[in-house]
Design a protein around this motif. Structure first.
Motif, PDB file in Angstrom:
ATOM      1  N   HIS A  49      10.751 109.825  36.011  1.00  0.00           N
ATOM      2  CA  HIS A  49      10.286 111.418  35.697  1.00  0.00           C
ATOM      3  C   HIS A  49       8.691 111.318  36.553  1.00  0.00           C
ATOM      4  O   HIS A  49       7.809 112.413  35.644  1.00  0.00           O
ATOM      5  N   GLN A  51       6.386 113.421  38.958  1.00  0.00           N
ATOM      6  CA  GLN A  51       7.026 113.655  40.456  1.00  0.00           C
ATOM      7  C   GLN A  51       6.319 113.807  41.948  1.00  0.00           C
ATOM      8  O   GLN A  51       6.935 114.462  42.604  1.00  0.00           O
ATOM      9  N   LYS A 172      12.363 115.974  39.187  1.00  0.00           N
ATOM     10  CA  LYS A 172      12.651 114.731  37.829  1.00  0.00           C
ATOM     11  C   LYS A 172      14.217 113.832  38.275  1.00  0.00           C
ATOM     12  O   LYS A 172      14.915 115.088  38.910  1.00  0.00           O
TER      13      LYS A 172
END
Length: 228
Positions: A49, A51, A172
């Motif tokens: 997660h 980014q 993600k």
């Protein structure tokens, strides 16, 4: 084989071309959410997660550790060929919440792929994937402890990882595994066996660009379509 022309051989004072666009490639480990006690038919999710990273997904791999115990040690029971993959019923790869690839019955699909598309030299290189196991050749199994482990390259499981080899940035990502309803296809023998999965990890290299490359990447990203 490249052939040099006479003029090229005389360019002895020409400056060498150096590619310093990458500073480093470091491997990082991503682990599943929730309990490490994995059972048949469980769904296991491993997410990335962050980014602001450039990830080398094409060359990533899944690392697995398991314990193998025969119900009757006096009778023959061995790991089957491609045993590592047969523990899964389904594998999905999602990007930004959207499904990019899905493989159902990966044990069967990878077996067919290797048998029809790989030469003998390529097959021999797949031992760490659990390919090539026989009743007398159990290289990934520690007979004393009953544990075995291996690594499954994503490109071994999913075709997109063979075709798209560039880094993936600013999105993600998630790997979802559905465990098989039974592990019977992971072993062969005269009796049943018990397989306990102790570890599943996703190993991904982080691509760190040179400082001169970062503004270019961010500039293209800000335009929304990745084009100049």
């Amino acid at each position: 084989m490249a052939v040099s022309t006479t003029s090229e051989k005389l360019q002895i004072f020409e400056e060498p071309i150096l590619d310093n666009s990458l500073v480093s490639l470091h491997e990082y480990t991503y682990k599943p959410f929730g309990s490490p006690n994995y059972k048949n038919s469980d769904e296991i999710r491993i997410g990335v997660h962050f980014q602001d990273l450039i990830l080398d997904i094409a060359d990533s791999y899944i690392y697995i550790e398991r314990k193998f115990t025969s119900n009757d040690p006096t009778k023959a029971c061995k790991l089957s060929n491609n045993a590592l993959v047969f523990i899964f019923e389904e594998i999905r790869y999602e990007m930004g919440g959207e499904q990019v690839a899905i493989v159902r019955k990966p044990g069967i699909t990878t077996t067919l792929k290797i048998m029809t598309s790989f030469g003998e030299t390529q097959k021999r290189s797949l031992l760490t994937c659990g390919w090539g196991l026989t009743a007398t050749k159990q290289d990934i199994l520690d007979g004393a402890s009953g544990t075995f482990s291996g690594r499954l390259p994503l490109k071994y499981l999913m075709g997109f990882a063979e075709d798209y080899t560039k880094g993936i940035f600013n999105v993600k990502q998630e790997l979802i595994f559905i465990m098989a309803r039974t592990y019977n296809n992971s072993y062969i023998g005269e009796v049943d066996a018990k397989i306990e999965i102790s570890k599943i990890e996703w190993k991904i290299r982080h691509i760190v660009p040179d400082d001169r490359q970062k503004p270019k990447l961010l500039s293209r990203l800000s335009k929304g379509n990745g084009k100049t």
